[in-house]
Design a protein around this motif. Sequence first.
Motif, mmCIF file in Angstrom:
data_model
loop_
_atom_site.group_PDB
_atom_site.id
_atom_site.type_symbol
_atom_site.label_atom_id
_atom_site.label_comp_id
_atom_site.label_asym_id
_atom_site.label_seq_id
_atom_site.Cartn_x
_atom_site.Cartn_y
_atom_site.Cartn_z
ATOM 1 N N SER A 140 0.394 -0.884 -0.065
ATOM 2 C CA SER A 140 0.203 0.338 -0.095
ATOM 3 C C SER A 140 0.650 0.595 -0.373
ATOM 4 C CB SER A 140 -0.873 -0.243 1.078
ATOM 5 O OG SER A 140 -1.657 -1.046 1.251
ATOM 6 N N THR A 141 1.544 0.973 0.508
ATOM 7 C CA THR A 141 2.875 2.679 0.726
ATOM 8 C C THR A 141 4.065 3.098 -0.283
ATOM 9 O OG1 THR A 141 4.719 1.002 1.935
ATOM 10 C CG2 THR A 141 3.339 2.375 3.087
ATOM 11 N N SER A 142 3.437 1.277 -1.869
ATOM 12 C CA SER A 142 4.644 1.701 -2.760
ATOM 13 C C SER A 142 3.451 2.320 -4.017
ATOM 14 C CB SER A 142 5.274 0.805 -2.956
ATOM 15 O OG SER A 142 4.263 -0.064 -3.227
ATOM 16 N N ILE A 143 2.149 2.477 -3.481
ATOM 17 C CA ILE A 143 1.176 2.474 -5.115
ATOM 18 C C ILE A 143 0.166 3.365 -4.508
ATOM 19 C CG2 ILE A 143 -0.570 1.355 -6.201
ATOM 20 C CD1 ILE A 143 0.793 -1.623 -5.457
ATOM 21 N N ALA A 144 0.005 4.494 -5.236
ATOM 22 C CA ALA A 144 -0.869 5.469 -5.398
ATOM 23 C C ALA A 144 -2.104 5.062 -6.099
ATOM 24 C CB ALA A 144 -0.288 6.691 -5.193
ATOM 25 N N GLN A 145 -3.090 5.966 -6.230
ATOM 26 C CA GLN A 145 -4.119 5.267 -6.840
ATOM 27 C C GLN A 145 -5.305 6.902 -7.123
ATOM 28 O OE1 GLN A 145 -7.184 3.001 -5.478
ATOM 29 N NE2 GLN A 145 -8.818 2.998 -7.049
ATOM 30 N N LEU A 146 -5.861 7.194 -8.405
ATOM 31 C CA LEU A 146 -6.208 8.194 -8.659
ATOM 32 C C LEU A 146 -7.742 7.501 -9.345
ATOM 33 C CD1 LEU A 146 -3.363 10.603 -10.116
ATOM 34 C CD2 LEU A 146 -4.371 10.723 -7.341
ATOM 35 N N ALA A 147 -8.788 8.010 -9.797
ATOM 36 C CA ALA A 147 -9.745 7.987 -10.148
ATOM 37 C C ALA A 147 -10.504 9.638 -11.010
ATOM 38 C CB ALA A 147 -10.743 7.744 -9.644
ATOM 39 N N VAL A 179 1.031 6.516 -19.066
ATOM 40 C CA VAL A 179 0.397 8.192 -18.968
ATOM 41 C C VAL A 179 1.077 9.573 -18.517
ATOM 42 C CG1 VAL A 179 -1.670 8.959 -17.797
ATOM 43 C CG2 VAL A 179 -1.612 6.903 -17.998
ATOM 44 N N ASN A 180 1.485 10.094 -19.668
ATOM 45 C CA ASN A 180 1.910 11.368 -19.250
ATOM 46 C C ASN A 180 3.708 11.065 -18.725
ATOM 47 O OD1 ASN A 180 1.997 13.475 -20.296
ATOM 48 N ND2 ASN A 180 2.002 14.595 -17.792
ATOM 49 N N GLY A 181 3.909 9.584 -19.605
ATOM 50 C CA GLY A 181 5.865 9.307 -18.997
ATOM 51 C C GLY A 181 5.467 8.667 -17.967
ATOM 52 N N VAL A 182 4.568 8.461 -16.883
ATOM 53 C CA VAL A 182 4.224 7.160 -15.444
ATOM 54 C C VAL A 182 4.176 6.376 -16.546
ATOM 55 C CG1 VAL A 182 3.595 7.278 -13.307
ATOM 56 C CG2 VAL A 182 4.189 8.893 -14.586
ATOM 57 N N LYS A 183 4.234 5.141 -15.032
ATOM 58 C CA LYS A 183 3.793 4.007 -15.669
ATOM 59 C C LYS A 183 2.556 3.106 -14.805
ATOM 60 C CE LYS A 183 7.291 2.209 -19.313
ATOM 61 N NZ LYS A 183 7.048 3.558 -19.891
ATOM 62 N N SER A 184 1.648 3.047 -15.587
ATOM 63 C CA SER A 184 1.096 3.105 -14.293
ATOM 64 C C SER A 184 0.227 1.914 -14.936
ATOM 65 C CB SER A 184 -0.141 3.769 -14.373
ATOM 66 O OG SER A 184 0.065 5.406 -14.063
ATOM 67 N N LEU A 185 -1.016 1.442 -13.886
ATOM 68 C CA LEU A 185 -1.751 0.141 -14.279
ATOM 69 C C LEU A 185 -3.028 1.073 -14.253
ATOM 70 C CD1 LEU A 185 -2.800 -3.063 -12.501
ATOM 71 C CD2 LEU A 185 -4.591 -1.320 -13.151
ATOM 72 N N ILE A 199 -6.162 4.353 -11.351
ATOM 73 C CA ILE A 199 -4.938 4.626 -12.484
ATOM 74 C C ILE A 199 -3.771 4.092 -11.182
ATOM 75 C CG2 ILE A 199 -3.153 6.082 -13.505
ATOM 76 C CD1 ILE A 199 -5.324 8.271 -14.224
ATOM 77 N N TYR A 200 -2.785 3.267 -10.953
ATOM 78 C CA TYR A 200 -2.361 3.058 -10.165
ATOM 79 C C TYR A 200 -0.934 2.983 -10.692
ATOM 80 C CZ TYR A 200 -6.354 0.212 -8.662
ATOM 81 O OH TYR A 200 -7.707 0.086 -8.065
ATOM 82 N N CYS A 201 -0.360 4.073 -9.869
ATOM 83 C CA CYS A 201 0.559 5.051 -10.515
ATOM 84 C C CYS A 201 1.896 4.233 -9.187
ATOM 85 C CB CYS A 201 0.554 5.675 -10.784
ATOM 86 S SG CYS A 201 0.696 7.136 -9.531
ATOM 87 N N PRO A 202 3.015 4.649 -9.058
ATOM 88 C CA PRO A 202 4.615 5.406 -8.197
ATOM 89 C C PRO A 202 3.737 5.179 -7.248
ATOM 90 C CG PRO A 202 5.674 4.389 -10.187
ATOM 91 C CD PRO A 202 3.522 4.725 -10.638
ATOM 92 N N TRP A 203 3.797 6.260 -5.709
ATOM 93 C CA TRP A 203 3.779 7.251 -4.804
ATOM 94 C C TRP A 203 4.061 8.302 -5.564
ATOM 95 C CZ3 TRP A 203 0.526 6.122 -0.972
ATOM 96 C CH2 TRP A 203 0.251 6.805 -0.046
ATOM 97 N N ASP A 204 5.112 8.402 -5.777
ATOM 98 C CA ASP A 204 6.305 9.122 -5.630
ATOM 99 C C ASP A 204 5.484 10.122 -6.823
ATOM 100 O OD1 ASP A 204 7.500 7.552 -6.385
ATOM 101 O OD2 ASP A 204 8.934 7.976 -5.288
ATOM 102 N N GLU A 205 5.050 9.451 -7.907
ATOM 103 C CA GLU A 205 4.499 10.501 -9.269
ATOM 104 C C GLU A 205 2.978 10.522 -9.374
ATOM 105 O OE1 GLU A 205 7.077 9.296 -12.809
ATOM 106 O OE2 GLU A 205 7.265 7.085 -11.724
ATOM 107 N N ALA A 206 2.344 9.985 -8.255
ATOM 108 C CA ALA A 206 1.095 10.904 -7.616
ATOM 109 C C ALA A 206 0.703 12.126 -8.875
ATOM 110 C CB ALA A 206 0.373 10.213 -6.563
ATOM 111 N N GLU A 207 1.556 13.213 -7.736
ATOM 112 C CA GLU A 207 1.409 14.264 -7.649
ATOM 113 C C GLU A 207 1.215 15.196 -8.943
ATOM 114 O OE1 GLU A 207 3.016 19.077 -5.782
ATOM 115 O OE2 GLU A 207 3.368 16.730 -4.670
ATOM 116 N N GLY A 208 2.101 14.523 -9.518
ATOM 117 C CA GLY A 208 2.920 14.932 -11.035
ATOM 118 C C GLY A 208 1.549 14.832 -11.608
ATOM 119 N N LEU A 209 1.232 13.612 -12.241
ATOM 120 C CA LEU A 209 0.078 12.806 -12.770
ATOM 121 C C LEU A 209 -1.631 13.915 -11.991
ATOM 122 C CD1 LEU A 209 -0.844 11.179 -15.239
ATOM 123 C CD2 LEU A 209 -0.946 9.467 -13.100
#
Length: 365
Positions: A140-147, A179-185, A199-209
């Motif tokens: 959980s601490t390595s994956i961020a999620q945006l909907a 997704v705009n340079g961010v490798k995501s599920l 969209i599931y992406c690395p935690w530290d790339e969520a803000e940019g996405l």
Amino acid sequence: MSGLKTSPLNKVYQQCGAKTIDFGGWELPVQFSSIKEEHQAVRERAGLFDVSHMGEIEITGVEAEALLQYLVTNDVSKLEVGDAQYTAMCYETGGTVDDLIIYKQASDRFLLVVNASNTEKDFEWIDSHVSETVKVRNVSTSIAQLAIQGPQAEKILQKLTAETLSTIKPFTFREPVDVNGVKSLVSRTGYTGEDGFEIYCPWDEAEGLWQSLLEAGKEEGILPCGLGARDTLRFEARLALYGQELTESISPIEGGIAFAVKVDKEADFIGKAALKKQKEDGAPRKLVGLEMIDKGIPRTHYEIYADENKIGEVTTGTQSPTLKKNLGLGLIDREFAKIGNEVEIDIRGKRRKAKIIKAPFYKRG
């Protein structure tokens, strides 16, 4: 709000003046502008949610699928790689441990997305049933999620990826998607009753996405959305919320998700006998839609009466932003659950009339 867990977008909340609350030990935005405005944006255009508080649990190994078949109510054997499935985990009594989504990433690798407040409980529950051939990790601490949700969601997201999103069907996913340079599920799932993607992406790339998605959706009128709109949207679509429609004492059948309970699947699973009995004999309680006749809003835990008999309680209620009516979901004794029946709801010590109506209250056209 010191001591609370924070999302990778916590700074964004502060910068845009979002109103935050303590939600299951997390500091999260209840709204950015207004709940009604955000709700309307999702129904008519698009909304963007930060759902990074949700838990992610990875299950790998040659017997990973067999373990899941034993733990969950749905039939995991039906999944192909790239499929997602909504399901529940239950106790032997039929009560619900949690509701969750399973993503089949490979024949021996699955990602489970669970409710934030249940993440540790779920991990311990799964881990207590693991054999030597299966590995379970809380990631959980390595994956961020945006909907991104709403009629314009696909159009907006398509601006940021070369992946043909129209070929991702409901409850399927692709990975990795750039997704705009961010490798995501990227999955075609959501919790609003609208079309959209999670969209599931690395935690530290969520803000940019997050910023990229808002920028891409400016023309379409996308809005950042908080927990308030997320709740009113899922309520109108009668999507269950753990802790309200589902609990350790409310089964998936009682809580309105019987479609995710496959008592005829070949594999045995925890709670199968109790749930099979409920399917065959009828569950003692049923989740129903409620529309107020008298003034008042039916809130969670308000008691429901037929004559002088308490027959259940409200699980969720609000003024529906889409329908402009005071509506609720209630778990009541089965014999009173006929559409059209009148009941009374105790609202702050006064009995107010309501009638039982069909739910979901909203379905997209």
